[in-house]
Design a protein around this motif. Structure first.
Motif, mmCIF file in Angstrom:
data_model
loop_
_atom_site.group_PDB
_atom_site.id
_atom_site.type_symbol
_atom_site.label_atom_id
_atom_site.label_comp_id
_atom_site.label_asym_id
_atom_site.label_seq_id
_atom_site.Cartn_x
_atom_site.Cartn_y
_atom_site.Cartn_z
ATOM 1 N N GLU A 230 0.832 -1.205 0.000
ATOM 2 C CA GLU A 230 0.000 0.000 0.000
ATOM 3 C C GLU A 230 0.869 1.259 0.000
ATOM 4 N N TYR A 231 1.931 1.237 0.766
ATOM 5 C CA TYR A 231 2.823 2.382 0.837
ATOM 6 C C TYR A 231 3.510 2.613 -0.504
ATOM 7 N N ALA A 232 3.881 1.519 -1.161
ATOM 8 C CA ALA A 232 4.562 1.631 -2.451
ATOM 9 C C ALA A 232 3.681 2.326 -3.482
ATOM 10 N N ILE A 233 2.424 1.934 -3.566
ATOM 11 C CA ILE A 233 1.560 2.553 -4.572
ATOM 12 C C ILE A 233 1.231 3.994 -4.186
ATOM 13 N N GLU A 234 1.155 4.264 -2.896
ATOM 14 C CA GLU A 234 0.930 5.631 -2.429
ATOM 15 C C GLU A 234 2.088 6.542 -2.861
ATOM 16 N N LYS A 235 3.283 5.977 -2.894
ATOM 17 C CA LYS A 235 4.474 6.742 -3.246
ATOM 18 C C LYS A 235 4.746 6.773 -4.749
ATOM 19 N N GLY A 236 3.873 6.160 -5.534
ATOM 20 C CA GLY A 236 3.989 6.264 -6.984
ATOM 21 C C GLY A 236 4.524 5.056 -7.718
ATOM 22 N N ILE A 237 4.790 3.962 -7.013
ATOM 23 C CA ILE A 237 5.227 2.737 -7.685
ATOM 24 C C ILE A 237 4.010 2.061 -8.300
ATOM 25 N N THR A 238 4.093 1.756 -9.588
ATOM 26 C CA THR A 238 2.954 1.154 -10.289
ATOM 27 C C THR A 238 3.285 -0.198 -10.917
ATOM 28 N N PHE A 239 4.532 -0.638 -10.828
ATOM 29 C CA PHE A 239 4.995 -1.847 -11.497
ATOM 30 C C PHE A 239 5.368 -2.871 -10.425
ATOM 31 N N PHE A 240 4.616 -3.966 -10.359
ATOM 32 C CA PHE A 240 4.800 -4.968 -9.316
ATOM 33 C C PHE A 240 5.102 -6.319 -9.952
ATOM 34 N N ASP A 241 6.048 -7.040 -9.364
ATOM 35 C CA ASP A 241 6.539 -8.284 -9.962
ATOM 36 C C ASP A 241 6.412 -9.456 -8.996
ATOM 37 N N THR A 242 5.846 -10.546 -9.497
ATOM 38 C CA THR A 242 5.713 -11.769 -8.722
ATOM 39 C C THR A 242 5.966 -12.959 -9.649
ATOM 40 N N ALA A 243 5.695 -14.170 -9.157
ATOM 41 C CA ALA A 243 5.814 -15.390 -9.964
ATOM 42 C C ALA A 243 5.058 -16.497 -9.271
ATOM 43 N N ASP A 244 4.624 -17.478 -10.059
ATOM 44 C CA ASP A 244 3.844 -18.555 -9.448
ATOM 45 C C ASP A 244 4.676 -19.427 -8.510
#
Length: 329
Positions: free
Chosen positions: A40-54
């Protein structure tokens, strides 16, 4: 937060993304509440690119992201991956790029994430016995079906990227890249730029080593995978590599920043098609990473860093011999 463009028409994302792997596995016990607060803090600060994997947490990392995605789907560009199949412990894994497995993996990821379309779908590793044309051709079918917006590859060679890109536009290549992992400079950075493909460095802080906070094996928890799967963090290798981070820290002190910010600014300076995804589980390091985006390096400073941490200066491979078999395919 500045923005940079992914390839294949996927549009712009924050110039610094967030790697979510460590929120579920590999670096010690997970804390779901803390991880969700960090997201939540990351998107509040302007990060829009999130990376995960199965494979991260055997699906738990994608499930972790599901409630976060439900609240912010329109703001987020979400990348996940398929291809690393784990039937048990971390060392017990295989690579599956078959069309049948891929289709099932995609459906499973969509269900865990709670979304209808994956923005960027990577082949996490390639099986050398399966032609990349066959793998990318099957991935392209997922785009036609509307289940995936764009395609990516991870830890591939420039030649493989060219072959894949000829079958279907590749939006991004993800590989390890930092001051202490310079392999992508052997043609991949240049090839991505030529083809209009984004290059996404994972572990741009050297899996935390370039922060200066790891001085001995005791600074890592017992189940931290760096202790067993990362030769650079083991025995004499670790002790010898401390000279690298010590030199980086002295340079950072002279510039009035942290070694982590300096290392991340160096990665960002390698081209406007480079979009690093440092991982963190705490809000504090979100702020530190974002600040690196506004840290300007002169050409002289970049050259000085190349001298401080020259290519090949780091002792030890980045993976075990088995892990190294599946990179630069």
């Amino acid at each position: 937060m500045k923005s940079r463009n992914l390839g294949a028409g996927l549009g712009s994302v924050s110039a610094i993304g967030l790697g979510c792997m460590g929120m579920s596995e590999f670096y010690g016990p997970a804390d779901k509440a803390q991880s969700l607060a960090t997201l939540e803090y990351a998107i509040e600060k302007g990060i829009t690119f999130f990376d995960t994997a199965d494979t991260y947490g055997l699906g738990r990392n994608e499930k972790l992201l599901s409630s976060f995605l439900a609240r912010h789907r329109e703001q987020i560009t979400l990348a996940t991956k398929f291809g690393i199949v784990r039937d048990g412990p971390l060392a017990d894994r295989r690579i599956d790029n078959t069309a049948t497995y891929m289709a099932n993996a995609c459906e499973a990821s969509l269900k865990r994430l709670g979304i209808e379309t994956i923005d960027l779908y990577y082949a996490h590793r390639l099986n050398p016995d399966v032609p990349v044309e066959e793998t990318v051709g099957a991935m392209a079918e997922l785009v036609k079906q509307g289940k995936v917006r764009g395609l990516g590859l991870s830890e591939v060679s420039p030649e493989t990227l060219r072959r894949a890109h000829a079958i279907h536009p590749i939006a991004a290549v993800q590989s390890e890249y930092s001051l202490w992992t310079r392999d992508p400079e052997d043609g991949m950075l240049q090839t991505c730029k030529e083809l209009g493909v984004a290059f996404v460095p994972y572990s741009p802080l050297g899996r935390g080593f370039l922060t200066g906070k790891i001085r001995s094996v005791d600074d890592m928890v017992v189940d931290d995978f760096r202790r067993t799967s990362q030769p650079r963090f083991q025995g004499e290798n670790l002790q010898k590599n401390l000279s690298v981070v010590d030199a980086l820290t002295r340079f950072a002190d002279s510039k009035g920043c942290t070694p982590a910010q300096l290392a991340l600014a160096w990665v960002l300076a390698q081209g406007d098609h480079v979009i690093p995804i440092p991982g963190t589980r705490t809000e504090r390091y979100i702020d530190e990473n974002i600040s690196a985006g506004s840290l300007s390096l002169t050409a002289e400073e970049i050259s000085a860093l190349d001298e401080i941490v020259p290519k090949g200066a780091v002792i030890g491979e980045r993976y075990t011999s088995e892990g190294m078999r599946h990179v630069n395919i």
